[in-house]
Design an enzyme around this catalytic site. Sequence first.
Site, PDB file in Angstrom:
ATOM      1  N   PRO A   1       0.822  -1.216   0.000  1.00 21.48           N
ATOM      2  CA  PRO A   1       0.000   0.000   0.000  1.00 21.48           C
ATOM      3  C   PRO A   1       0.854   1.263   0.000  1.00 21.48           C
ATOM      4  O   PRO A   1       1.983   1.243   0.508  1.00 21.48           O
ATOM      5  CB  PRO A   1      -0.792  -0.103   1.315  1.00 21.48           C
ATOM      6  CG  PRO A   1      -0.072  -1.100   2.150  1.00 21.48           C
ATOM      7  CD  PRO A   1       0.711  -1.995   1.244  1.00 21.48           C
ATOM      8  N   ASP A   2       0.345   2.362  -0.567  1.00 22.29           N
ATOM      9  CA  ASP A   2       1.057   3.639  -0.415  1.00 22.29           C
ATOM     10  C   ASP A   2       0.677   4.226   0.943  1.00 22.29           C
ATOM     11  O   ASP A   2       0.076   3.529   1.782  1.00 22.29           O
ATOM     12  CB  ASP A   2       0.807   4.579  -1.611  1.00 22.29           C
ATOM     13  CG  ASP A   2      -0.627   5.088  -1.685  1.00 22.29           C
ATOM     14  OD1 ASP A   2      -1.413   4.832  -0.751  1.00 22.29           O
ATOM     15  OD2 ASP A   2      -0.963   5.745  -2.684  1.00 22.29           O
ATOM     16  N   PHE A   3       1.035   5.460   1.207  1.00 20.98           N
ATOM     17  CA  PHE A   3       0.776   6.035   2.534  1.00 20.98           C
ATOM     18  C   PHE A   3      -0.524   6.813   2.583  1.00 20.98           C
ATOM     19  O   PHE A   3      -1.346   6.639   3.475  1.00 20.98           O
ATOM     20  CB  PHE A   3       1.949   6.943   2.950  1.00 20.98           C
ATOM     21  CG  PHE A   3       3.189   6.157   3.217  1.00 20.98           C
ATOM     22  CD1 PHE A   3       3.424   5.613   4.470  1.00 20.98           C
ATOM     23  CD2 PHE A   3       4.093   5.893   2.203  1.00 20.98           C
ATOM     24  CE1 PHE A   3       4.538   4.833   4.709  1.00 20.98           C
ATOM     25  CE2 PHE A   3       5.219   5.112   2.438  1.00 20.98           C
ATOM     26  CZ  PHE A   3       5.443   4.585   3.688  1.00 20.98           C
ATOM     27  N   ARG A   4      -0.718   7.701   1.577  1.00 20.49           N
ATOM     28  CA  ARG A   4      -1.760   8.713   1.730  1.00 20.49           C
ATOM     29  C   ARG A   4      -3.025   8.483   0.922  1.00 20.49           C
ATOM     30  O   ARG A   4      -3.933   9.310   0.992  1.00 20.49           O
ATOM     31  CB  ARG A   4      -1.169  10.096   1.426  1.00 20.49           C
ATOM     32  CG  ARG A   4      -0.133  10.492   2.442  1.00 20.49           C
ATOM     33  CD  ARG A   4       0.532  11.820   2.212  1.00 20.49           C
ATOM     34  NE  ARG A   4       1.521  12.071   3.262  1.00 20.49           N
ATOM     35  CZ  ARG A   4       2.725  11.508   3.314  1.00 20.49           C
ATOM     36  NH1 ARG A   4       3.111  10.691   2.352  1.00 20.49           N
ATOM     37  NH2 ARG A   4       3.547  11.761   4.313  1.00 20.49           N
TER      38      ARG A   4
ATOM     39  N   ASN B   1      11.123   5.086  -1.185  1.00 29.18           N
ATOM     40  CA  ASN B   1      10.556   3.812  -0.762  1.00 29.18           C
ATOM     41  C   ASN B   1      11.546   3.017   0.076  1.00 29.18           C
ATOM     42  O   ASN B   1      12.755   3.058  -0.148  1.00 29.18           O
ATOM     43  CB  ASN B   1      10.096   3.011  -1.978  1.00 29.18           C
ATOM     44  CG  ASN B   1       8.970   3.719  -2.707  1.00 29.18           C
ATOM     45  OD1 ASN B   1       8.366   4.628  -2.141  1.00 29.18           O
ATOM     46  ND2 ASN B   1       8.702   3.334  -3.933  1.00 29.18           N
ATOM     47  N   ILE B   2      10.976   2.285   1.035  1.00 28.42           N
ATOM     48  CA  ILE B   2      11.800   1.537   1.969  1.00 28.42           C
ATOM     49  C   ILE B   2      11.680   0.042   1.695  1.00 28.42           C
ATOM     50  O   ILE B   2      12.171  -0.776   2.449  1.00 28.42           O
ATOM     51  CB  ILE B   2      11.375   1.872   3.426  1.00 28.42           C
ATOM     52  CG1 ILE B   2       9.858   1.681   3.619  1.00 28.42           C
ATOM     53  CG2 ILE B   2      11.765   3.298   3.756  1.00 28.42           C
ATOM     54  CD1 ILE B   2       9.344   2.052   5.011  1.00 28.42           C
ATOM     55  N   ASP B   3      11.024  -0.305   0.596  1.00 26.78           N
ATOM     56  CA  ASP B   3      10.728  -1.717   0.325  1.00 26.78           C
ATOM     57  C   ASP B   3      11.861  -2.454  -0.395  1.00 26.78           C
ATOM     58  O   ASP B   3      11.764  -3.659  -0.629  1.00 26.78           O
ATOM     59  CB  ASP B   3       9.422  -1.846  -0.476  1.00 26.78           C
ATOM     60  CG  ASP B   3       9.410  -0.994  -1.748  1.00 26.78           C
ATOM     61  OD1 ASP B   3      10.471  -0.858  -2.391  1.00 26.78           O
ATOM     62  OD2 ASP B   3       8.338  -0.480  -2.108  1.00 26.78           O
TER      63      ASP B   3
ATOM     64  N   HIS C   1      14.981   7.502   2.308  1.00 27.67           N
ATOM     65  CA  HIS C   1      14.414   7.244   3.634  1.00 27.67           C
ATOM     66  C   HIS C   1      14.958   5.951   4.245  1.00 27.67           C
ATOM     67  O   HIS C   1      14.324   5.360   5.104  1.00 27.67           O
ATOM     68  CB  HIS C   1      12.875   7.203   3.553  1.00 27.67           C
ATOM     69  CG  HIS C   1      12.278   8.551   3.279  1.00 27.67           C
ATOM     70  ND1 HIS C   1      10.948   8.749   3.007  1.00 27.67           N
ATOM     71  CD2 HIS C   1      12.850   9.781   3.231  1.00 27.67           C
ATOM     72  CE1 HIS C   1      10.734  10.044   2.808  1.00 27.67           C
ATOM     73  NE2 HIS C   1      11.873  10.691   2.927  1.00 27.67           N
TER      74      HIS C   1
HETATM   75  P1  OAD Z   1       2.126   8.907  -0.768  1.00 32.24           P
HETATM   76  O1  OAD Z   1       1.224   7.823  -0.285  1.00 32.24           O
HETATM   77  O2  OAD Z   1       2.097  10.212  -0.051  1.00 32.24           O
HETATM   78  O3  OAD Z   1       1.806   9.209  -2.316  1.00 32.24           O
HETATM   79  C1  OAD Z   1       1.683   8.172  -3.252  1.00 32.24           C
HETATM   80  C2  OAD Z   1       1.217   8.763  -4.571  1.00 32.24           C
HETATM   81  O4  OAD Z   1       1.207   7.733  -5.532  1.00 32.24           O
HETATM   82  C3  OAD Z   1      -0.185   9.362  -4.527  1.00 32.24           C
HETATM   83  O5  OAD Z   1      -0.173  10.614  -5.201  1.00 32.24           O
HETATM   84  C4  OAD Z   1      -1.041   8.325  -5.276  1.00 32.24           C
HETATM   85  O6  OAD Z   1      -2.109   8.909  -5.979  1.00 32.24           O
HETATM   86  C5  OAD Z   1      -0.019   7.766  -6.243  1.00 32.24           C
HETATM   87  N1  OAD Z   1      -0.278   6.376  -6.688  1.00 32.24           N
HETATM   88  C6  OAD Z   1      -0.736   5.322  -5.982  1.00 32.24           C
HETATM   89  N2  OAD Z   1      -0.778   4.214  -6.748  1.00 32.24           N
HETATM   90  C7  OAD Z   1      -0.331   4.583  -7.986  1.00 32.24           C
HETATM   91  C8  OAD Z   1      -0.139   3.903  -9.232  1.00 32.24           C
HETATM   92  N3  OAD Z   1      -0.395   2.596  -9.373  1.00 32.24           N
HETATM   93  N4  OAD Z   1       0.332   4.622 -10.283  1.00 32.24           N
HETATM   94  C9  OAD Z   1       0.608   5.942 -10.161  1.00 32.24           C
HETATM   95  N5  OAD Z   1       0.445   6.634  -9.026  1.00 32.24           N
HETATM   96  C10 OAD Z   1      -0.005   5.970  -7.945  1.00 32.24           C
HETATM   97  O7  OAD Z   1       3.589   8.281  -0.830  1.00 32.24           O
HETATM   98  P2  OAD Z   1       5.008   9.025  -0.899  1.00 32.24           P
HETATM   99  O8  OAD Z   1       4.916  10.304  -1.660  1.00 32.24           O
HETATM  100  O9  OAD Z   1       5.991   8.011  -1.341  1.00 32.24           O
HETATM  101  O10 OAD Z   1       8.034   8.083   4.852  1.00 32.24           O
HETATM  102  O11 OAD Z   1       5.219   9.333   0.646  1.00 32.24           O
HETATM  103  C11 OAD Z   1       6.364   9.989   1.112  1.00 32.24           C
HETATM  104  C12 OAD Z   1       6.764   9.515   2.490  1.00 32.24           C
HETATM  105  O12 OAD Z   1       5.647   9.616   3.380  1.00 32.24           O
HETATM  106  C13 OAD Z   1       7.161   8.068   2.569  1.00 32.24           C
HETATM  107  O13 OAD Z   1       8.466   7.831   2.157  1.00 32.24           O
HETATM  108  C14 OAD Z   1       6.927   7.720   4.027  1.00 32.24           C
HETATM  109  C15 OAD Z   1       5.738   8.576   4.372  1.00 32.24           C
HETATM  110  O14 OAD Z   1       5.778   9.197   5.608  1.00 32.24           O
HETATM  111  C16 OAD Z   1       8.775   7.081   5.416  1.00 32.24           C
HETATM  112  O15 OAD Z   1       8.704   5.934   5.037  1.00 32.24           O
HETATM  113  C17 OAD Z   1       9.684   7.482   6.478  1.00 32.24           C
END
Ligand code: OAD
Length: 257
Positions: free
Chosen positions: A23-26, A97-99, A116
């Site tokens: 999963p992503d974060f937000r 990404n930390i994966d 990160h």
């Molecule tokens: P976010 O979850 O903030 O953003 C992910 C983005 O990817 C969003 O804009 C989604 O719409 C988009 N997305 C999801 N699935 C997708 C797909 N299949 N194709 C294209 N876009 C897609 O994640 P990050 O920006 O990586 O910190 O978050 C930054 C940091 O916040 C992370 O590194 C983490 C967290 O706190 C740590 O791990 C310390």
Amino acid sequence: MQTGFRDGTFQLGAGVSTAAGIPDFRSPRTGLYARLAKLNLPYPRAVFELNYFRFNPIPFYTLTRELYPGRYRPTLTHTFVKLLSDGGLLHTCFTQNIDTLERQAGIPADKLVEAHGSFASQHCIDCKKEYDSARMRELVEKGEVVRCDNESCAGLVKPDIVFFGESFPELLSQSIPKIGTADLLFVIGTSLTVQPFAKLASMAPESCPRVLINLDFAGDIGTRADDVLLLGKCDAIIRDLCRELGWEETLDREWAK
Ligand code: OAD
Ligand code: ZN
């Protein structure tokens, strides 16, 4: 490979790994921060805060077990970065990404900046002693919270993931200036909300086209004349791009390895 650029740079975020099952974060509902709500955190970001970790390491260990390397395969998008590297067209791959899927895809360490940190190593948060990776994996898989094996310490062991308020890996500060020589920047799968990583895109030279491949708009991409916005799922867009370049078969072959 014939392309119009020589120094492709990537700025990757969690959206690059969602197709792998991580999963992503937000993202609302599916993002980790929404899912962590059930762990009774005072607020979602607390999972990456050292003070909270000392008080209650269980949420971060739950997340660690879920994300631990070895359970997931790199995506087509990771494979695309590897292809550019093989063709001598990769300048730097910055990732939040930390994966560790970039490493698994075969992107060479000297081109990779894990901004990160990653789950590839771990240390005690008190005496800083490094903890053995094989033993860590064994205990994480059993669902245990791991403690330092220095008998006089017994502090909590934490994977080398950068928590909020912790300093960033030296490699990141050394590598940030490299963005100044990029001649094409791909920003993929990130909401561009966490600094200093987010500001990389705005540090790219005006002459460097910036290509955002994401489900949503992010940062200031779209405000410069040469910016390109490709909104949608990154793997599908990368496949279309590779088809246009005549690389689709190579992409699939490399991904299937
Ligand atoms: P976010 O979850 O903030 O953003 C992910 C983005 O990817 C969003 O804009 C989604 O719409 C988009 N997305 C999801 N699935 C997708 C797909 N299949 N194709 C294209 N876009 C897609 O994640 P990050 O920006 O990586 O910190 O978050 C930054 C940091 O916040 C992370 O590194 C983490 C967290 O706190 C740590 O791990 C310390
Ligand atoms: Zn210790």
